[in-house]
Design a protein around this motif. Structure first.
Motif, PDB file in Angstrom:
ATOM      1  N   MET B   1       1.077  -1.046   0.158  1.00  0.00           N
ATOM      2  CA  MET B   1       0.066   0.312  -0.289  1.00  0.00           C
ATOM      3  C   MET B   1       1.022   0.850  -0.033  1.00  0.00           C
ATOM      4  SD  MET B   1      -3.048   1.068   3.083  1.00  0.00           S
ATOM      5  CE  MET B   1      -2.781   2.954   3.214  1.00  0.00           C
ATOM      6  N   LYS B   2       0.953   2.097  -1.059  1.00  0.00           N
ATOM      7  CA  LYS B   2       1.289   2.797  -1.548  1.00  0.00           C
ATOM      8  C   LYS B   2       0.605   3.982   0.425  1.00  0.00           C
ATOM      9  CE  LYS B   2       1.429   4.318  -6.312  1.00  0.00           C
ATOM     10  NZ  LYS B   2       1.046   5.671  -7.114  1.00  0.00           N
ATOM     11  N   VAL B   3       2.255   5.001   0.828  1.00  0.00           N
ATOM     12  CA  VAL B   3       2.217   5.849   2.237  1.00  0.00           C
ATOM     13  C   VAL B   3       1.841   6.837   1.347  1.00  0.00           C
ATOM     14  CG1 VAL B   3       2.851   7.088   3.902  1.00  0.00           C
ATOM     15  CG2 VAL B   3       4.019   5.356   2.815  1.00  0.00           C
ATOM     16  N   PRO B   4       0.344   8.062   1.610  1.00  0.00           N
ATOM     17  CA  PRO B   4      -0.618   9.166   0.803  1.00  0.00           C
ATOM     18  C   PRO B   4       0.424  10.410   1.120  1.00  0.00           C
ATOM     19  CG  PRO B   4      -2.047   8.140   2.175  1.00  0.00           C
ATOM     20  CD  PRO B   4      -0.583   7.197   2.373  1.00  0.00           C
ATOM     21  N   HIS B   5       0.744  10.819  -0.125  1.00  0.00           N
ATOM     22  CA  HIS B   5       1.452  11.626  -0.444  1.00  0.00           C
ATOM     23  C   HIS B   5       0.877  12.962  -1.064  1.00  0.00           C
ATOM     24  CE1 HIS B   5       5.396  14.071  -1.475  1.00  0.00           C
ATOM     25  NE2 HIS B   5       5.686  13.829  -0.107  1.00  0.00           N
ATOM     26  N   ALA B   6       1.670  14.383  -0.685  1.00  0.00           N
ATOM     27  CA  ALA B   6       1.182  15.443  -1.244  1.00  0.00           C
ATOM     28  C   ALA B   6       1.369  15.335  -3.290  1.00  0.00           C
ATOM     29  CB  ALA B   6       1.219  16.397  -0.435  1.00  0.00           C
ATOM     30  N   ASP B   7       2.496  14.476  -3.230  1.00  0.00           N
ATOM     31  CA  ASP B   7       2.861  15.349  -4.412  1.00  0.00           C
ATOM     32  C   ASP B   7       2.517  14.055  -5.870  1.00  0.00           C
ATOM     33  OD1 ASP B   7       5.411  17.446  -3.633  1.00  0.00           O
ATOM     34  OD2 ASP B   7       6.586  15.744  -3.082  1.00  0.00           O
ATOM     35  N   ASP B   8       2.162  13.118  -4.965  1.00  0.00           N
ATOM     36  CA  ASP B   8       1.279  12.112  -5.604  1.00  0.00           C
ATOM     37  C   ASP B   8      -0.083  11.663  -5.378  1.00  0.00           C
ATOM     38  OD1 ASP B   8       0.916   9.936  -7.451  1.00  0.00           O
ATOM     39  OD2 ASP B   8       2.028   8.666  -6.580  1.00  0.00           O
ATOM     40  N   PRO B   9      -1.006  12.469  -6.229  1.00  0.00           N
ATOM     41  CA  PRO B   9      -2.458  12.105  -5.249  1.00  0.00           C
ATOM     42  C   PRO B   9      -2.849  11.125  -6.477  1.00  0.00           C
ATOM     43  CG  PRO B   9      -2.499  13.955  -7.318  1.00  0.00           C
ATOM     44  CD  PRO B   9      -1.030  13.109  -7.447  1.00  0.00           C
ATOM     45  N   THR B  10      -2.885  10.069  -6.646  1.00  0.00           N
ATOM     46  CA  THR B  10      -3.205   8.655  -6.652  1.00  0.00           C
ATOM     47  C   THR B  10      -2.591   7.900  -5.616  1.00  0.00           C
ATOM     48  OG1 THR B  10      -0.839   8.166  -7.509  1.00  0.00           O
ATOM     49  CG2 THR B  10      -2.449   8.775  -9.319  1.00  0.00           C
ATOM     50  N   SER B  11      -1.693   8.726  -4.886  1.00  0.00           N
ATOM     51  CA  SER B  11      -0.950   7.879  -3.174  1.00  0.00           C
ATOM     52  C   SER B  11      -2.230   7.701  -2.753  1.00  0.00           C
ATOM     53  CB  SER B  11       0.227   7.895  -2.668  1.00  0.00           C
ATOM     54  OG  SER B  11      -0.201   9.324  -2.410  1.00  0.00           O
ATOM     55  N   PHE B  12      -3.613   8.094  -3.030  1.00  0.00           N
ATOM     56  CA  PHE B  12      -4.681   8.432  -1.786  1.00  0.00           C
ATOM     57  C   PHE B  12      -5.800   7.584  -2.341  1.00  0.00           C
ATOM     58  CE2 PHE B  12      -2.285  12.522  -1.288  1.00  0.00           C
ATOM     59  CZ  PHE B  12      -2.575  12.558   0.182  1.00  0.00           C
ATOM     60  N   LEU B  13      -5.168   7.251  -3.645  1.00  0.00           N
ATOM     61  CA  LEU B  13      -6.251   6.335  -4.035  1.00  0.00           C
ATOM     62  C   LEU B  13      -6.449   4.924  -3.775  1.00  0.00           C
ATOM     63  CD1 LEU B  13      -6.676   7.722  -7.695  1.00  0.00           C
ATOM     64  CD2 LEU B  13      -8.099   8.871  -5.551  1.00  0.00           C
ATOM     65  N   PRO B  14      -7.469   3.902  -3.578  1.00  0.00           N
ATOM     66  CA  PRO B  14      -9.125   4.311  -3.629  1.00  0.00           C
ATOM     67  C   PRO B  14      -9.544   5.027  -2.941  1.00  0.00           C
ATOM     68  CG  PRO B  14      -9.020   2.337  -3.537  1.00  0.00           C
ATOM     69  CD  PRO B  14      -7.784   2.343  -3.410  1.00  0.00           C
ATOM     70  N   LEU B  15     -10.188   6.090  -3.321  1.00  0.00           N
ATOM     71  CA  LEU B  15     -10.929   6.778  -1.993  1.00  0.00           C
ATOM     72  C   LEU B  15     -11.937   5.876  -1.380  1.00  0.00           C
ATOM     73  CD1 LEU B  15     -11.201  10.473  -3.026  1.00  0.00           C
ATOM     74  CD2 LEU B  15      -9.563   9.243  -1.054  1.00  0.00           C
ATOM     75  N   PRO B  16     -12.259   6.564  -0.176  1.00  0.00           N
ATOM     76  CA  PRO B  16     -13.622   4.676  -0.269  1.00  0.00           C
ATOM     77  C   PRO B  16     -14.502   6.447   0.119  1.00  0.00           C
ATOM     78  CG  PRO B  16     -12.293   5.492   2.455  1.00  0.00           C
ATOM     79  CD  PRO B  16     -11.732   6.637   0.746  1.00  0.00           C
ATOM     80  N   SER B  17     -16.426   5.409   0.185  1.00  0.00           N
ATOM     81  CA  SER B  17     -17.058   5.678  -0.281  1.00  0.00           C
ATOM     82  C   SER B  17     -17.932   7.531   0.193  1.00  0.00           C
ATOM     83  CB  SER B  17     -18.547   5.604  -0.465  1.00  0.00           C
ATOM     84  OG  SER B  17     -19.763   5.939  -0.498  1.00  0.00           O
ATOM     85  N   ALA B  18     -17.465   7.178   1.338  1.00  0.00           N
ATOM     86  CA  ALA B  18     -17.976   8.844   2.259  1.00  0.00           C
ATOM     87  C   ALA B  18     -17.298   9.692   1.875  1.00  0.00           C
ATOM     88  CB  ALA B  18     -17.869   8.565   2.926  1.00  0.00           C
ATOM     89  N   PRO B  19     -15.661   9.828   1.871  1.00  0.00           N
ATOM     90  CA  PRO B  19     -14.009  11.057   1.786  1.00  0.00           C
ATOM     91  C   PRO B  19     -15.058  11.468   0.180  1.00  0.00           C
ATOM     92  CG  PRO B  19     -13.745   9.175   2.835  1.00  0.00           C
ATOM     93  CD  PRO B  19     -15.226   8.656   2.453  1.00  0.00           C
ATOM     94  N   LEU B  20     -15.084  10.292  -0.680  1.00  0.00           N
ATOM     95  CA  LEU B  20     -14.917  10.493  -2.242  1.00  0.00           C
ATOM     96  C   LEU B  20     -16.600  11.377  -2.221  1.00  0.00           C
ATOM     97  CD1 LEU B  20     -14.647  10.583  -5.211  1.00  0.00           C
ATOM     98  CD2 LEU B  20     -16.309   7.892  -5.307  1.00  0.00           C
ATOM     99  N   HIS B  21     -18.133  11.003  -2.017  1.00  0.00           N
ATOM    100  CA  HIS B  21     -18.789  12.375  -1.954  1.00  0.00           C
ATOM    101  C   HIS B  21     -18.776  13.673  -1.012  1.00  0.00           C
ATOM    102  CE1 HIS B  21     -20.683   7.999  -3.708  1.00  0.00           C
ATOM    103  NE2 HIS B  21     -21.467   9.211  -3.731  1.00  0.00           N
TER     104      HIS B  21
END
Lengths: 203, 126
Positions: B1-21
């Motif tokens: 699993m990637k560590v979420p990082h500000a330089d790479d938006p894809t590192s936050f994906l996939p987003l769970p349903s509630a945050p995405l909405h």
């Protein structure tokens, strides 16, 4: 004078406020008031569209939400506390073993000389009100621990007085691998620390 | 699993349903909690209904990840309750939301491209 409806809203509000005690204290402190406001907004909105079923519909949704979100928040808080404790223990053990192992090789005075600037930096950060925090989701401390474990194995030939021969050679190779693993772990930790500093912080 | 990082938006994906909405709702402008809740229901045709706990649990994580921020401004201070908390997307939140929408679009394209059709139980099943 409050209308009968507003009095009813106040009663529902009071009951919901009591149920918020199910959430962890930190979550309740940060978002409790906003959650109560959202609950009352929902109740008023439902009352505009379906006056008779407003309370039932609002509570039906709210109880379902409580059933899902209370365990969620409780688990999250519990996990973060456990992780923080585990990381702290891991780092204390790793640092202690590293210092002991290095002291064994280069002597206590040399270690003290190397540790002095690090200790001075930590004291300086503390005095400025900064705390050295462990980076969030990093695995750097695992690398450091693995390096320390490899390094500790290299001490065996010394302890068992097996100087010379292939065991001695293997010990030297392992000690280099151990040191490189520790350095890699520390480098990952520093990288993560810098990244965390660079990330946006909540208002 | 990637560590979420500000330089790479894809590192936050996939987003769970509630945050995405929530991100999708805030894409239309800054909102307070209940407005976000209503917009989520509207955007999902009533399929996603959030209660206060789910909403603020997701908001807490989005704030911590720097995807949204609290706004000090009020659209109309005269009309609005001063205790309301407004939220808006950050630049990073916008990029992460776009990346997730793109990922889901690609997924839908692939699902609709012959490999899978509604009614089939497995990918590639004849």
């Amino acid at each position: 004078m409050a209308t009968a409806f507003e009095q009813a809203v106040a009663r529902h509000r009071s009951l919901y406020q009591r149920l918020l005690w199910l959430y962890p204290a930190s979550f309740r402190r940060d978002y409790g008031e906003a959650m109560v406001q959202v609950f009352c907004d929902r109740l008023r909105d439902e009352a505009r569209h379906r006056p008779r079923a407003a309370a039932v519909r609002t509570w039906w949704q709210t109880l379902g939400d409580l059933a899902l979100s209370v365990p969620d928040q409780r688990i999250e808080v519990s996990m973060s506390e456990q992780q923080t404790t585990a990381r702290l223990v891991a780092v204390i053990v790793a640092v202690s073993l590293s210092i002991a192992a290095i002291a064994f090789y280069i002597g206590v005075p040399a270690v003290a000389l190397l540790a002095a600037p690090v200790a001075a930096w930590l004291v300086y950060q503390r005095r400025r009100g900064r705390y050295v925090r462990l980076p969030g989701q990093s695995k750097w401390y695992r690398w450091v621990l693995s390096g320390v474990a490899i390094f500790a194995v290299t001490l065996l030939p010394f302890i068992l007085s097996l100087e010379g021969g292939w065991v001695w050679g293997l010990g030297n190779v392992l000690s280099i691998i151990g040191l490189l693993t520790i350095v890699a772990g520390v480098a990952m930790g520093v990288r993560d620390l810098l990244r965390h500093r660079g990330r946006a912080t909540p208002a | 699993m990637k560590v979420p990082h500000a330089d790479d938006p894809t590192s936050f994906l996939p987003l769970p349903s509630a945050p995405l909405h929530i991100l999708l709702a805030l894409r239309e402008g800054e909102r307070h909690g209940y407005a976000v809740m209503r917009d989520v229901e509207r955007l999902s045709d009533g399929a996603v209904k959030m209660g206060p706990g789910t909403l603020y649990g997701a908001i807490k994580r989005l704030l911590a990840d720097g995807l949204i921020e609290e706004s000090a401004e009020r659209p109309d201070p005269e009309l609005d309750d001063q205790r309301r908390r407004y939220y808006r997307l950050t630049g990073l939140g916008e990029r992460v939301c776009s990346a997730e929408v793109e990922r889901l679009s690609k997924l839908l394209q692939r699902a609709g491209g012959g490999a899978w059709k509604p009614g089939r139980t497995r990918l590639g099943e004849a």
